[in-house]
Design a protein around this motif. Sequence first.
Motif, PDB file in Angstrom:
ATOM      1  N   LYS A 208      61.774  -0.979 -12.110  1.00  0.00           N
ATOM      2  CA  LYS A 208      60.536  -0.960 -11.348  1.00  0.00           C
ATOM      3  C   LYS A 208      60.852  -0.658  -9.896  1.00  0.00           C
ATOM      4  O   LYS A 208      61.743  -1.268  -9.308  1.00  0.00           O
ATOM      5  CB  LYS A 208      59.838  -2.309 -11.470  1.00  0.00           C
ATOM      6  CG  LYS A 208      58.446  -2.316 -10.921  1.00  0.00           C
ATOM      7  CD  LYS A 208      57.781  -3.658 -11.196  1.00  0.00           C
ATOM      8  CE  LYS A 208      56.348  -3.666 -10.676  1.00  0.00           C
ATOM      9  NZ  LYS A 208      55.699  -4.974 -10.927  1.00  0.00           N
ATOM     10  N   ILE A 211      59.000  -2.622  -3.632  1.00  0.00           N
ATOM     11  CA  ILE A 211      57.809  -2.688  -2.802  1.00  0.00           C
ATOM     12  C   ILE A 211      58.245  -2.786  -1.337  1.00  0.00           C
ATOM     13  O   ILE A 211      59.023  -3.663  -0.972  1.00  0.00           O
ATOM     14  CB  ILE A 211      56.912  -3.862  -3.179  1.00  0.00           C
ATOM     15  CG1 ILE A 211      56.517  -3.796  -4.658  1.00  0.00           C
ATOM     16  CG2 ILE A 211      55.677  -3.897  -2.295  1.00  0.00           C
ATOM     17  CD1 ILE A 211      55.730  -2.563  -5.027  1.00  0.00           C
ATOM     18  N   GLU A 213      57.656  -3.894   2.170  1.00  0.00           N
ATOM     19  CA  GLU A 213      56.839  -4.946   2.747  1.00  0.00           C
ATOM     20  C   GLU A 213      56.426  -4.678   4.199  1.00  0.00           C
ATOM     21  O   GLU A 213      55.506  -5.326   4.716  1.00  0.00           O
ATOM     22  CB  GLU A 213      57.608  -6.276   2.682  1.00  0.00           C
ATOM     23  CG  GLU A 213      57.958  -6.729   1.284  1.00  0.00           C
ATOM     24  CD  GLU A 213      56.716  -7.124   0.490  1.00  0.00           C
ATOM     25  OE1 GLU A 213      55.671  -7.412   1.118  1.00  0.00           O
ATOM     26  OE2 GLU A 213      56.794  -7.139  -0.757  1.00  0.00           O
ATOM     27  N   ALA A 216      51.592  -1.371   4.797  1.00  0.00           N
ATOM     28  CA  ALA A 216      50.540  -1.697   3.827  1.00  0.00           C
ATOM     29  C   ALA A 216      49.516  -0.546   3.818  1.00  0.00           C
ATOM     30  O   ALA A 216      49.214   0.062   4.850  1.00  0.00           O
ATOM     31  CB  ALA A 216      49.847  -2.999   4.186  1.00  0.00           C
ATOM     32  N   GLU A 258      44.531   0.029  -7.528  1.00  0.00           N
ATOM     33  CA  GLU A 258      45.064   0.125  -6.187  1.00  0.00           C
ATOM     34  C   GLU A 258      45.642   1.515  -5.936  1.00  0.00           C
ATOM     35  O   GLU A 258      46.079   2.211  -6.863  1.00  0.00           O
ATOM     36  CB  GLU A 258      46.157  -0.920  -5.950  1.00  0.00           C
ATOM     37  CG  GLU A 258      45.667  -2.354  -6.064  1.00  0.00           C
ATOM     38  CD  GLU A 258      46.798  -3.339  -5.856  1.00  0.00           C
ATOM     39  OE1 GLU A 258      47.966  -2.894  -5.870  1.00  0.00           O
ATOM     40  OE2 GLU A 258      46.525  -4.533  -5.665  1.00  0.00           O
ATOM     41  N   VAL A 260      48.663   3.610  -4.051  1.00  0.00           N
ATOM     42  CA  VAL A 260      50.028   3.383  -3.593  1.00  0.00           C
ATOM     43  C   VAL A 260      50.560   4.689  -3.022  1.00  0.00           C
ATOM     44  O   VAL A 260      50.127   5.785  -3.401  1.00  0.00           O
ATOM     45  CB  VAL A 260      50.949   2.897  -4.720  1.00  0.00           C
ATOM     46  CG1 VAL A 260      50.492   1.545  -5.238  1.00  0.00           C
ATOM     47  CG2 VAL A 260      51.022   3.916  -5.857  1.00  0.00           C
ATOM     48  N   GLY A 266      60.758   3.364  -2.138  1.00  0.00           N
ATOM     49  CA  GLY A 266      59.916   2.452  -2.879  1.00  0.00           C
ATOM     50  C   GLY A 266      58.446   2.796  -2.703  1.00  0.00           C
ATOM     51  O   GLY A 266      58.075   3.908  -2.304  1.00  0.00           O
ATOM     52  N   LEU A 267      57.586   1.812  -3.006  1.00  0.00           N
ATOM     53  CA  LEU A 267      56.150   1.997  -2.956  1.00  0.00           C
ATOM     54  C   LEU A 267      55.548   1.232  -1.787  1.00  0.00           C
ATOM     55  O   LEU A 267      55.939   0.099  -1.504  1.00  0.00           O
ATOM     56  CB  LEU A 267      55.515   1.508  -4.257  1.00  0.00           C
ATOM     57  CG  LEU A 267      55.995   2.170  -5.556  1.00  0.00           C
ATOM     58  CD1 LEU A 267      55.289   1.539  -6.749  1.00  0.00           C
ATOM     59  CD2 LEU A 267      55.762   3.671  -5.527  1.00  0.00           C
ATOM     60  N   VAL A 268      54.580   1.885  -1.137  1.00  0.00           N
ATOM     61  CA  VAL A 268      53.793   1.202  -0.104  1.00  0.00           C
ATOM     62  C   VAL A 268      52.466   0.842  -0.773  1.00  0.00           C
ATOM     63  O   VAL A 268      51.714   1.727  -1.212  1.00  0.00           O
ATOM     64  CB  VAL A 268      53.566   2.101   1.119  1.00  0.00           C
ATOM     65  CG1 VAL A 268      52.728   1.371   2.153  1.00  0.00           C
ATOM     66  CG2 VAL A 268      54.899   2.536   1.722  1.00  0.00           C
ATOM     67  N   THR A 269      52.163  -0.434  -0.841  1.00  0.00           N
ATOM     68  CA  THR A 269      50.989  -0.920  -1.558  1.00  0.00           C
ATOM     69  C   THR A 269      50.090  -1.705  -0.602  1.00  0.00           C
ATOM     70  O   THR A 269      50.500  -2.039   0.515  1.00  0.00           O
ATOM     71  CB  THR A 269      51.434  -1.823  -2.712  1.00  0.00           C
ATOM     72  OG1 THR A 269      52.145  -2.953  -2.156  1.00  0.00           O
ATOM     73  CG2 THR A 269      52.321  -1.083  -3.683  1.00  0.00           C
ATOM     74  N   GLN A 271      48.620  -4.834   1.137  1.00  0.00           N
ATOM     75  CA  GLN A 271      49.197  -6.140   1.431  1.00  0.00           C
ATOM     76  C   GLN A 271      48.102  -7.072   1.950  1.00  0.00           C
ATOM     77  O   GLN A 271      47.152  -6.629   2.611  1.00  0.00           O
ATOM     78  CB  GLN A 271      50.302  -6.002   2.472  1.00  0.00           C
ATOM     79  CG  GLN A 271      51.461  -5.120   2.052  1.00  0.00           C
ATOM     80  CD  GLN A 271      52.278  -5.738   0.935  1.00  0.00           C
ATOM     81  OE1 GLN A 271      52.267  -6.957   0.724  1.00  0.00           O
ATOM     82  NE2 GLN A 271      52.991  -4.891   0.188  1.00  0.00           N
TER      83      GLN A 271
END
Length: 273
Positions: A208, A211, A213, A216, A258, A260, A266-269, A271
């Motif tokens: 996976k 993420i 952090e 956001a 959502e 992303v 990685g992924l920016v999701t 927050q």
Amino acid sequence: MTTNIDSPAEAMKASPDALLKAAVSGGKPKAAPTVPTAAKVGRRLDGVAMGLAGAALALGTVLGAGTAMLATPRSEGTGVVLAEINAALEANRLEASRVAIASDRLDKSVAALKEVSEAARSEAKVRGGALTEKVGKTETALVAKIAALGERIDQAEKEQAARLAATTAQADKRTVAAATAPAPVPAPLPAAKAEPVQTGSITEPKPKPAIIESWAVRDVYDGTAMLEDRRRRLVEVAIGDSIPGVGRVEAVERRGREWVVVTRQGLVTPQPW
């Protein structure tokens, strides 16, 4: 002693000798005695003609007397008479000159007025001709345009009627062909292929992605994502852009409910902070 003649009629009746003597002596001429003869009756009948003749005779006598006095010693009365004659002649010359000047000015004014009138008449004629010609050309051009427009309308109507007739003929042909064509025979269904059976080792699931952090996702519109870092700094990024401290954006995707932003790190999701 001389006899004075006070009226013009008495001056007209004076004889030339009396006029000459009066001019030389400085006095006025004495009238000659009149005798009732046939000539006197004729003068009464033609007073105007005789008056003119008498005036001419008197003027000639005075001029002759003046000429004679120029050659003889002059007395005081003779000088006064000559002065009066010269003054009268000078006044006549001045009056004649004034009349001649006024007549010349009048002739020039009349000539100028005629020239102006003729020029105005010629200009009006030229302008009227030009205006008539222009109106005629405009009417001709307008008639030609209307005729051309009518021809175009007729041609368009003919073309439209021809197209409509061709379309109707094609539709009729298709209808007849569809009515006379045999019913199509259904093709046989292909045999179902057996699904391949996977054998061998089972592949392990991919890890996976991490993420990120520090950033956001706050909003996404038209393929562009609005990102916010922990310092409350907002940045708009799209595919190919670079996120400070993260790297190049590979994709902006919707996963579930959502949005992303996919990067190599990685992924920016979204927050909660």
